[in-house]
Scaffold this active site. Sequence first.
Site, PDB file in Angstrom:
ATOM      1  CG  ASP A 191       3.416 -46.672  -7.230  1.00  0.00           C
ATOM      2  OD1 ASP A 191       2.480 -46.426  -8.012  1.00  0.00           O
ATOM      3  OD2 ASP A 191       3.750 -47.816  -6.900  1.00  0.00           O
ATOM      4  CG  HIS A 226      11.150 -50.384 -10.571  1.00  0.00           C
ATOM      5  ND1 HIS A 226      11.352 -51.397 -11.462  1.00  0.00           N
ATOM      6  CD2 HIS A 226       9.843 -50.065 -10.627  1.00  0.00           C
ATOM      7  CE1 HIS A 226      10.198 -51.673 -12.051  1.00  0.00           C
ATOM      8  NE2 HIS A 226       9.264 -50.889 -11.567  1.00  0.00           N
ATOM      9  CG  HIS A 232       2.771 -54.346  -8.018  1.00  0.00           C
ATOM     10  ND1 HIS A 232       3.400 -53.539  -8.933  1.00  0.00           N
ATOM     11  CD2 HIS A 232       2.046 -55.235  -8.754  1.00  0.00           C
ATOM     12  CE1 HIS A 232       3.071 -53.942 -10.158  1.00  0.00           C
ATOM     13  NE2 HIS A 232       2.236 -54.958 -10.076  1.00  0.00           N
TER      14      HIS A 232
HETATM   15  N1  ACO Z   1      13.795 -47.105   0.407  1.00  0.00           N
HETATM   16  C1  ACO Z   1      14.984 -47.355   0.993  1.00  0.00           C
HETATM   17  N2  ACO Z   1      15.809 -48.342   0.612  1.00  0.00           N
HETATM   18  C2  ACO Z   1      15.406 -49.106  -0.390  1.00  0.00           C
HETATM   19  C3  ACO Z   1      14.185 -48.894  -1.049  1.00  0.00           C
HETATM   20  C4  ACO Z   1      13.358 -47.846  -0.623  1.00  0.00           C
HETATM   21  N3  ACO Z   1      12.181 -47.602  -1.179  1.00  0.00           N
HETATM   22  N4  ACO Z   1      14.033 -49.803  -2.023  1.00  0.00           N
HETATM   23  C5  ACO Z   1      15.123 -50.577  -1.986  1.00  0.00           C
HETATM   24  N5  ACO Z   1      15.960 -50.155  -0.992  1.00  0.00           N
HETATM   25  C6  ACO Z   1      17.246 -50.742  -0.650  1.00  0.00           C
HETATM   26  C7  ACO Z   1      17.024 -52.064   0.063  1.00  0.00           C
HETATM   27  O1  ACO Z   1      16.900 -51.901   1.448  1.00  0.00           O
HETATM   28  C8  ACO Z   1      18.246 -52.836  -0.338  1.00  0.00           C
HETATM   29  O2  ACO Z   1      19.300 -52.406   0.476  1.00  0.00           O
HETATM   30  P1  ACO Z   1      20.410 -53.460   0.995  1.00  0.00           P
HETATM   31  O3  ACO Z   1      21.071 -53.957  -0.278  1.00  0.00           O
HETATM   32  O4  ACO Z   1      21.302 -52.671   1.869  1.00  0.00           O
HETATM   33  O5  ACO Z   1      19.652 -54.523   1.697  1.00  0.00           O
HETATM   34  C9  ACO Z   1      18.539 -52.371  -1.755  1.00  0.00           C
HETATM   35  O6  ACO Z   1      17.946 -51.058  -1.839  1.00  0.00           O
HETATM   36  C10 ACO Z   1      17.923 -53.261  -2.809  1.00  0.00           C
HETATM   37  O7  ACO Z   1      16.533 -53.346  -2.557  1.00  0.00           O
HETATM   38  P2  ACO Z   1      15.645 -54.635  -2.763  1.00  0.00           P
HETATM   39  O8  ACO Z   1      14.504 -54.618  -1.801  1.00  0.00           O
HETATM   40  O9  ACO Z   1      16.490 -55.845  -2.804  1.00  0.00           O
HETATM   41  O10 ACO Z   1      15.091 -54.354  -4.204  1.00  0.00           O
HETATM   42  P3  ACO Z   1      13.953 -55.162  -4.883  1.00  0.00           P
HETATM   43  O11 ACO Z   1      14.240 -55.126  -6.317  1.00  0.00           O
HETATM   44  O12 ACO Z   1      13.735 -56.481  -4.268  1.00  0.00           O
HETATM   45  O13 ACO Z   1      12.631 -54.331  -4.533  1.00  0.00           O
HETATM   46  C11 ACO Z   1      10.940 -52.755  -4.536  1.00  0.00           C
HETATM   47  C12 ACO Z   1      12.053 -53.402  -5.349  1.00  0.00           C
HETATM   48  C13 ACO Z   1      10.004 -53.843  -3.967  1.00  0.00           C
HETATM   49  C14 ACO Z   1      10.105 -51.871  -5.449  1.00  0.00           C
HETATM   50  C15 ACO Z   1      11.575 -51.934  -3.399  1.00  0.00           C
HETATM   51  O14 ACO Z   1      12.411 -50.952  -3.939  1.00  0.00           O
HETATM   52  C16 ACO Z   1      10.536 -51.307  -2.487  1.00  0.00           C
HETATM   53  O15 ACO Z   1      10.030 -51.966  -1.576  1.00  0.00           O
HETATM   54  N6  ACO Z   1      10.185 -49.995  -2.728  1.00  0.00           N
HETATM   55  C17 ACO Z   1       9.193 -49.332  -1.934  1.00  0.00           C
HETATM   56  C18 ACO Z   1       7.793 -49.731  -2.386  1.00  0.00           C
HETATM   57  C19 ACO Z   1       7.456 -49.140  -3.757  1.00  0.00           C
HETATM   58  O16 ACO Z   1       7.662 -47.976  -4.031  1.00  0.00           O
HETATM   59  N7  ACO Z   1       6.870 -49.988  -4.611  1.00  0.00           N
HETATM   60  C20 ACO Z   1       6.427 -49.566  -5.952  1.00  0.00           C
HETATM   61  C21 ACO Z   1       7.329 -50.120  -7.021  1.00  0.00           C
HETATM   62  S1  ACO Z   1       6.815 -49.603  -8.618  1.00  0.00           S
HETATM   63  C22 ACO Z   1       5.509 -50.527  -8.943  1.00  0.00           C
HETATM   64  O17 ACO Z   1       5.345 -51.621  -8.503  1.00  0.00           O
HETATM   65  C23 ACO Z   1       4.430 -49.958  -9.746  1.00  0.00           C
END
Ligand code: ACO
Length: 471
Positions: free
Chosen positions: A408, A351, A312
């Site tokens: 972010d 996201h 987050h």
């Molecule tokens: N880098 C690479 N791959 C990613 C990323 C990333 N940052 N985010 C998602 N993916 C991929 C996942 O590995 C997944 O791949 P798969 O289907 O082959 O397994 C697919 O995209 C879907 O991702 P999920 O994790 O299921 O997406 P979810 O909606 O659960 O998570 C989240 C969203 C937590 C923000 C995620 O994208 C993440 O961890 N990002 C990095 C951390 C981040 O930047 N957080 C800030 C978010 S904004 C905020 O909170 C203010």
Amino acid sequence: MNRNRHQETTEITELILDAAAKARAEIGVVSKQAATGKSAKWPIDCTIGPGLEGAIACESKVGYVNGSAGLLSYRGYDIFELCAYSTYEEVSYLLLHGHLPSAEELEAYEQKLVNYRHMNQTLRLLMSFPVEKMNAMAALRMGTIFMRQEFTILDQEEAKPGLDDAISADEDSIAMETKPSGERRAIYEFKQKKQRKKKSKKSNRDDASGLEACYHLIAGVPTITAAITRLRQGMMPYEPLNELSHAGNIFYMMNGRRPTPIEERVLDVALILHADHGMNASTFASMVVASTMSDIYFSVGSGIAALNGPLHGGANERVLHTMREVGSPENAKKWVKESLAKNEKIPGFGHRVYKTYDPRARILGPLAKFHCSGCASDIQNLINTAEKVEDEVISSLAQEKKIFPNVDYYSGVIYTRLGIDPAMFTPLFAVSRVAGWTARVLEYIQKNRIFRPRALYTGTFNREFTPIDKR
Ligand code: ACO
């Protein structure tokens, strides 16, 4: 548990076993099928999904996010318009009140913020702890709880409210050296609309029934954040300057100098962009706490705790460390390829809601580039590296997985350019988001219903208890 352990209280054991036998006779043996799986529809139909993905938790008029179109609005105003024409003061007022302030309303609100920014007593409490050795978000959470006067007056027995007591003023209206005294009801207590007294012409007590605490938090969380910044550097906090804007004061209290107009505006835009964002994890955490009719300081404290996580708000600090690790734009391609090969999530991308470019990143990206142009080579290198990493991630993941930069991604670059320590990036996010947390909490408690979802039980049933000597 050893059955012998209760030798001296066998009557109680008997009593429990009798009650159990009675219950079993009435309920019967519950089979797994009856309580879980598709039968989990009882008593209402519900969506079952990890992370409550897609579940609707409440109605709200505070803000709207359309993840597939990449739209974000606060109270119906598009985020781009608000960033272009408004200020954080106006936007936080808008979130809380539902309308943009008139000139008079804005003046009165700004004056409240000026007054509440001075928090000598809270800072004194904060400074009695080794804040410089603490995680900055932990210190911020602690300071926010101190704002509710835990050790001053309102939690003391004699301060407990009587039924007809009025709402009191903020702790900082109590001089630091005086013995705690004052009115007996805490300003932080929630009041639902129906419980509020009709506003008399002479009194603004109506505001005190919730809004006043929100103003206190919106003004006070930045003061605590800036104080933590200073204490981490082994320095005393700066007093806020009454003539500066909200963003101007944050910059001043963190850096010890007045911002240039550009610095002030850049920080103001960043604050606007972080002020609210639907039913995100920290907002939901605040609302869950509020829904128990706890108080708004505990509620915001929970928001801060949730925001701390790397999935987050904690991602912004990680982005900066990532850029430092990548080192230069030339390394970006190789670094991204290797990270993705290891199945790592790249901070600042992806996201839960946006499956297109995050509108906040659409503003922060160009803003970072603008603010970094012509500055020191390390900052130039930082922004160039960030841009190259973005290109690489987008070309690898945008089409297939709909992964784009989120809010972010560029905020860390901007904060670095503003001279802010990476450890303070997430607290700075909280400084802004406190407006969204309080607005949504205030809205929700008007028709409060305690949050109580269910879990889908996937464990075993009817296991027989084994005494410890037989396990
Ligand atoms: N880098 C690479 N791959 C990613 C990323 C990333 N940052 N985010 C998602 N993916 C991929 C996942 O590995 C997944 O791949 P798969 O289907 O082959 O397994 C697919 O995209 C879907 O991702 P999920 O994790 O299921 O997406 P979810 O909606 O659960 O998570 C989240 C969203 C937590 C923000 C995620 O994208 C993440 O961890 N990002 C990095 C951390 C981040 O930047 N957080 C800030 C978010 S904004 C905020 O909170 C203010």
